[in-house]
Scaffold this motif. Structure first.
Motif, PDB file in Angstrom:
ATOM      1  N   GLY A 169      49.378  35.179  35.765  1.00 11.67           N
ATOM      2  CA  GLY A 169      48.843  33.892  35.326  1.00 11.67           C
ATOM      3  C   GLY A 169      49.458  32.682  35.989  1.00 11.67           C
ATOM      4  N   ASP A 172      48.162  31.799  39.424  1.00 15.24           N
ATOM      5  CA  ASP A 172      46.764  31.350  39.446  1.00 15.24           C
ATOM      6  C   ASP A 172      46.660  29.839  39.281  1.00 15.24           C
ATOM      7  OD1 ASP A 172      45.100  33.932  39.487  1.00 15.24           O
ATOM      8  OD2 ASP A 172      46.573  34.316  37.914  1.00 15.24           O
ATOM      9  N   SER A 195      40.974  28.062  32.668  1.00 16.90           N
ATOM     10  CA  SER A 195      41.806  28.906  31.806  1.00 16.90           C
ATOM     11  C   SER A 195      40.962  29.952  31.084  1.00 16.90           C
ATOM     12  CB  SER A 195      42.569  28.045  30.788  1.00 16.90           C
ATOM     13  OG  SER A 195      43.405  27.111  31.451  1.00 16.90           O
ATOM     14  N   LEU A 198      40.122  32.592  33.625  1.00 17.96           N
ATOM     15  CA  LEU A 198      41.276  33.462  33.874  1.00 17.96           C
ATOM     16  C   LEU A 198      41.441  34.490  32.760  1.00 17.96           C
ATOM     17  CD1 LEU A 198      44.076  31.031  35.163  1.00 17.96           C
ATOM     18  CD2 LEU A 198      42.735  32.654  36.512  1.00 17.96           C
ATOM     19  N   TYR A 202      41.538  38.462  32.969  1.00 24.14           N
ATOM     20  CA  TYR A 202      42.742  39.173  32.506  1.00 24.14           C
ATOM     21  C   TYR A 202      42.327  40.289  31.541  1.00 24.14           C
ATOM     22  CZ  TYR A 202      47.907  39.087  31.917  1.00 24.14           C
ATOM     23  OH  TYR A 202      49.263  39.365  31.953  1.00 24.14           O
TER      24      TYR A 202
END
Length: 368
Positions: A169, A172, A195, A198, A202
């Motif tokens: 994270g 990124d 976010s 992401l 994830y």
């Protein structure tokens, strides 16, 4: 022992049996440990790659037992090393290490590679690094190797019973979204939407880990990226945490916890455990002296403002006492800070660990 045998063979044999029985639980207690992620947890895979994202020259490793660089982005032990110690195991070897053979495979493996992120386009400036999809492919290959050693059924059981750590994270944001003032991702998304994107990616990674047999997974979010020396040096006003990167971390981490809670609910088991790395580090960043640190702003090794410019090299400023610095280099905690983080992973409240800490995991799993 020979004198005992000559005196009383029966008693001696009984003592040997008792000793073996006592030793067996200790041997089995050292569960396998697998590590995925970026430079915060890389134990040296990048040493074997043609990349600039490496920590294989002094003063890295200055406080490691060998006092030599190992590829860890630390002055000594990193987070996986300290978790291994808590498990009663030796440190995992990098998957690319030629030493990872035979019984060493039983310990587990570290697949992490400095510079990578959740997204494939994170870290492209570092060229040859092991992106997360490749790390998961190597995990599947590792399992084939383990199966050849101990049999497929035993290998599957060892993986199912293992502890897993994944750390993604931060890059990124630092090495993608905020890399340039007008990065491609920044033009595409605002911080909130990026976010959310992401987190959705994830989740796919975590599900793939589950498909590969992982059943106890510590999942860390980003640290307080706006407060690290590297960001203070380039974005800070008057030494205060950089606003946008800090906003990004404050957005990402609650979303991660929410995603993990939903994922566990879908799976019907607490497979994934959220590690609130931002909160853990915020504690000693906001009040370093309470934790025995002199500073949480200036890196021990570096140059420029806050020692946060460029890389840590033999030509950098180097602090004489690493124990009083929260950060070792512009982006990575010192060994002592790592110890505080791992202690919180072990015993921290739900402020830091959701839904449980590592000590609880170890206690629960010992009853299975």
């Amino acid at each position: 022992m020979r004198s005992q045998v000559s005196a009383n063979i029966v008693a001696s044999s009984a003592a040997i049996v008792v000793a073996v029985v006592l030793l067996l639980p200790q041997a089995e207690a050292a569960r396998a440990f697998f590590v995925f992620g970026d430079s915060l947890v890389d134990n040296g895979n990048n040493n074997y790659l043609l990349t600039t994202a490496r920590a294989d020259s002094p003063p890295y490793g200055i406080d490691y037992p060998t006092h030599r660089p190992t590829g860890r982005f630390s002055n000594g032990y990193n987070i996986p090393d300290l978790i291994s110690q808590a498990l009663g195991a030796e440190s995992t070897l990098p998957y690319l290490s030629p030493e990872l053979n035979g019984e060493k495979l039983l310990v587990g493996a570290n697949f992490a590679s400095a510079g990578i992120g959740i997204l494939n386009d994170t870290g492209i400036q570092f060229a040859n690094i092991i992106r997360i999809a490749q790390q998961l492919e190597l995990f599947a290959r590792y399992q084939q190797r383990l199966g050849a050693l101990i049999g497929a059924d035993q290998a599957e059981q060892r993986v199912n019973q293992a502890l897993v750590l994944i750390t993604l994270g931060g890059n990124d944001y630092v090495n993608n979204y905020f890399l340039t003032p007008l990065s491609a991702r920044r033009l595409q998304y605002n911080i909130q939407d990026y976010s959310v994107f992401l987190i959705s990616e994830y989740r796919k990674i975590l599900l793939r880990l589950y498909e590969l047999g992982a059943r106890r997974v510590l999942v860390t979010g980003t640290g307080p990226i706006g407060c690290v020396p590297g960001e203070l040096a380039t974005r800070s006003r008057n030494g205060e945490c950089a606003e946008e990167p800090q906003q990004a971390a404050a957005t990402f981490n609650p979303l991660l916890i929410q995603m993990i809670q939903g994922l566990n609910q879908d799976l019907g088991s607490n497979v994934f455990v959220a590690v609130n790395a931002m909160q853990m580090q915020n504690d000693f960043i906001t009040n370093p002296r309470a934790f025995g640190f002199v500073t949480s702003k200036v890196a021990c090794c570096g140059q420029g403002a806050f020692n946060g410019v460029g890389l840590c090299t033999a030509a950098s400023n180097l602090c004489p006492d690493r124990n009083v610095y929260a950060f070792w280099d512009p982006f990575h905690p010192s060994e002592r800070a790592n110890k505080i983080i791992v202690q919180t992973i072990l015993t921290g409240s739900d402020k830091y660990m959701t839904p449980m800490n590592l000590s609880t995991i170890m206690a629960l799993d010992s009853k299975i």
